[in-house]
Design an enzyme around this catalytic site. Structure first.
Site, PDB file in Angstrom:
ATOM      1  CE  LYS A  13      37.990  41.541  25.608  1.00 36.60           C
ATOM      2  NZ  LYS A  13      38.876  42.705  25.394  1.00 36.60           N
ATOM      3  NE  ARG A  88      38.627  40.597  19.699  1.00 36.60           N
ATOM      4  CZ  ARG A  88      39.404  40.063  20.648  1.00 36.60           C
ATOM      5  NH1 ARG A  88      39.290  38.809  20.965  1.00 36.60           N
ATOM      6  NH2 ARG A  88      40.278  40.819  21.274  1.00 36.60           N
ATOM      7  NE  ARG A 127      47.557  42.844  27.217  1.00 28.89           N
ATOM      8  CZ  ARG A 127      46.392  42.678  26.603  1.00 28.89           C
ATOM      9  NH1 ARG A 127      45.325  42.300  27.295  1.00 28.89           N
ATOM     10  NH2 ARG A 127      46.279  42.920  25.315  1.00 28.89           N
ATOM     11  NE  ARG A 160      48.273  39.750  23.833  1.00 29.12           N
ATOM     12  CZ  ARG A 160      46.955  39.799  23.934  1.00 29.12           C
ATOM     13  NH1 ARG A 160      46.375  39.478  25.091  1.00 29.12           N
ATOM     14  NH2 ARG A 160      46.216  40.160  22.928  1.00 29.12           N
ATOM     15  NE  ARG A 171      44.947  43.620  19.797  1.00 32.69           N
ATOM     16  CZ  ARG A 171      45.421  43.333  21.003  1.00 32.69           C
ATOM     17  NH1 ARG A 171      46.590  43.788  21.380  1.00 32.69           N
ATOM     18  NH2 ARG A 171      44.712  42.597  21.820  1.00 32.69           N
TER      19      ARG A 171
HETATM   20  P1  ADP Z   1      41.670  42.367  27.897  1.00 34.74           P
HETATM   21  O1  ADP Z   1      41.521  40.921  28.286  1.00 34.74           O
HETATM   22  O2  ADP Z   1      40.357  43.088  27.829  1.00 34.74           O
HETATM   23  O3  ADP Z   1      42.490  42.559  26.645  1.00 34.74           O
HETATM   24  P2  ADP Z   1      43.414  42.541  30.272  1.00 34.74           P
HETATM   25  O4  ADP Z   1      42.572  41.881  31.317  1.00 34.74           O
HETATM   26  O5  ADP Z   1      44.564  41.769  29.724  1.00 34.74           O
HETATM   27  O6  ADP Z   1      42.475  43.092  29.056  1.00 34.74           O
HETATM   28  O7  ADP Z   1      43.904  43.946  30.869  1.00 34.74           O
HETATM   29  C1  ADP Z   1      44.727  44.829  30.091  1.00 34.74           C
HETATM   30  C2  ADP Z   1      45.830  45.420  30.977  1.00 34.74           C
HETATM   31  O8  ADP Z   1      45.246  46.284  31.953  1.00 34.74           O
HETATM   32  C3  ADP Z   1      46.608  44.372  31.750  1.00 34.74           C
HETATM   33  O9  ADP Z   1      47.949  44.817  31.878  1.00 34.74           O
HETATM   34  C4  ADP Z   1      45.913  44.334  33.122  1.00 34.74           C
HETATM   35  O10 ADP Z   1      46.798  43.919  34.157  1.00 34.74           O
HETATM   36  C5  ADP Z   1      45.498  45.797  33.291  1.00 34.74           C
HETATM   37  N1  ADP Z   1      44.231  45.963  34.007  1.00 34.74           N
HETATM   38  C6  ADP Z   1      43.150  45.134  34.001  1.00 34.74           C
HETATM   39  N2  ADP Z   1      42.157  45.627  34.773  1.00 34.74           N
HETATM   40  C7  ADP Z   1      42.612  46.810  35.268  1.00 34.74           C
HETATM   41  C8  ADP Z   1      42.056  47.816  36.124  1.00 34.74           C
HETATM   42  N3  ADP Z   1      40.802  47.718  36.602  1.00 34.74           N
HETATM   43  N4  ADP Z   1      42.819  48.900  36.412  1.00 34.74           N
HETATM   44  C9  ADP Z   1      44.070  49.020  35.895  1.00 34.74           C
HETATM   45  N5  ADP Z   1      44.649  48.116  35.094  1.00 34.74           N
HETATM   46  C10 ADP Z   1      43.940  47.017  34.772  1.00 34.74           C
HETATM   47  P1  AMP Z   2      42.815  38.816  22.775  1.00 34.75           P
HETATM   48  O1  AMP Z   2      43.756  37.929  23.497  1.00 34.75           O
HETATM   49  O2  AMP Z   2      41.374  38.549  23.115  1.00 34.75           O
HETATM   50  O3  AMP Z   2      43.176  40.282  22.873  1.00 34.75           O
HETATM   51  O4  AMP Z   2      42.946  38.429  21.226  1.00 34.75           O
HETATM   52  C1  AMP Z   2      44.178  38.594  20.536  1.00 34.75           C
HETATM   53  C2  AMP Z   2      43.953  38.486  19.039  1.00 34.75           C
HETATM   54  O5  AMP Z   2      43.446  37.173  18.703  1.00 34.75           O
HETATM   55  C3  AMP Z   2      42.918  39.461  18.433  1.00 34.75           C
HETATM   56  O6  AMP Z   2      43.484  40.732  18.150  1.00 34.75           O
HETATM   57  C4  AMP Z   2      42.508  38.703  17.165  1.00 34.75           C
HETATM   58  O7  AMP Z   2      43.486  38.810  16.139  1.00 34.75           O
HETATM   59  C5  AMP Z   2      42.501  37.247  17.655  1.00 34.75           C
HETATM   60  N1  AMP Z   2      41.161  36.885  18.181  1.00 34.75           N
HETATM   61  C6  AMP Z   2      40.856  36.548  19.463  1.00 34.75           C
HETATM   62  N2  AMP Z   2      39.540  36.289  19.590  1.00 34.75           N
HETATM   63  C7  AMP Z   2      38.994  36.472  18.349  1.00 34.75           C
HETATM   64  C8  AMP Z   2      37.683  36.393  17.822  1.00 34.75           C
HETATM   65  N3  AMP Z   2      36.621  36.068  18.596  1.00 34.75           N
HETATM   66  N4  AMP Z   2      37.502  36.660  16.500  1.00 34.75           N
HETATM   67  C9  AMP Z   2      38.534  36.983  15.715  1.00 34.75           C
HETATM   68  N5  AMP Z   2      39.796  37.091  16.145  1.00 34.75           N
HETATM   69  C10 AMP Z   2      40.033  36.852  17.456  1.00 34.75           C
END
Ligand code: ADP
Ligand code: AMP
Length: 214
Positions: A13, A88, A127, A160, A171
């Protein structure tokens, strides 16, 4: 252009939201990033959020909704925004829909980035994030030019706290219970498009822009 990104943690995302924000010149708003920057600064909000985040749980709706509504009321959101990680839960979605409706507007697009759980676990273990500018990389799939260093600002990349395997599983469970129902919610509003998030990031982005420009 008001866009929300749905999908499991680690589905991509944030990666796609950043590309959307750059292409359409709208702000990329990540509630997770807002919480992390508050944790870094040691604010009361950050301290409260951290308790939940470290356990892989969601931060309570009232707190999360408050910071999100405050952010989208800023001037730079007048022409739209891309929300990453919000809503969420169904109550969060209802508050957002209502607040936007009060302005005589609506959420225009909901994009579900679909990735199966097995692939998620691999993605989150690899990541790496920039604690300074929020850029995200992957040790195998999306590597920085110099290992361990952010391309954008030169900071050291980190794993992270909540990307540890046991927290990732929690999660994912929380996602299936509380967030997945939003797919149905936005599907009923006729604004949902599911894209295959297992493709490489450019292909995923093409599928998204095709939807946004249809
Ligand atoms: P989210 O925001 O949904 O938690 P991220 O954008 O941080 O996810 O992506 C999660 C991990 O996967 C990161 O390490 C990112 O670089 C990698 N990633 C994102 N998109 C792709 C893709 N299309 N193919 C492979 N790896 C990806
Ligand atoms: P993210 O960076 O989107 O993966 O979010 C990391 C963490 O932040 C999540 O696992 C939740 O603990 C908290 N968080 C982020 N967005 C929300 C949301 N919309 N509602 C509740 N918790 C959230």
């Amino acid at each position: 252009m008001k866009i929300i990104m749905l999908g499991a943690p680690g589905a991509g995302k944030g990666t796609q939201a950043k590309m959307i924000a750059d292409k359409y010149n709208i702000p990329h708003i990540s509630t997770g990033d807002i919480f992390r920057s508050n944790i870094k600064e040691g604010t009361p909000l950050g301290m409260e959020a951290k308790e939940y985040m470290d356990k892989g749980q969601l931060v309570p709706d009232d707190l999360t909704v408050r910071i999100l509504l405050d952010r989208v009321s800023k001037d730079d959101c007048r022409n739209g925004y891309v929300l990453d990680g919000f809503p969420r839960t169904i109550p969060q979605a209802e508050v957002l829909d209502n607040e936007v409706a009060k302005l005589g507007q609506k959420i225009d697009y909901a994009i579900d980035v679909n990735v199966p759980d097995e692939a998620i676990v691999r993605r989150m273990g690899g990541r790496r994030c920039c604690p300074k500018c929020g850029a995200t990389y992957h040790i195998e799939y999306i590597r920085p030019q110099k290992e361990g260093i952010c391309d954008e600002c030169g900071s050291d990349l980190i794993l992270r706290d909540d990307d540890k395997p046991e927290t990732v599983l929690k999660r994912l469970e929380v996602y299936h219970q509380q967030t997945q129902p939003l797919i149905d919610h936005y599907s009923k509003l006729n604004i949902l498009r599911t894209v295959d998030g297992t493709k490489d990031m450019q292909e995923v982005f093409e599928a998204i822009t095709e939807y946004l420009e249809a």
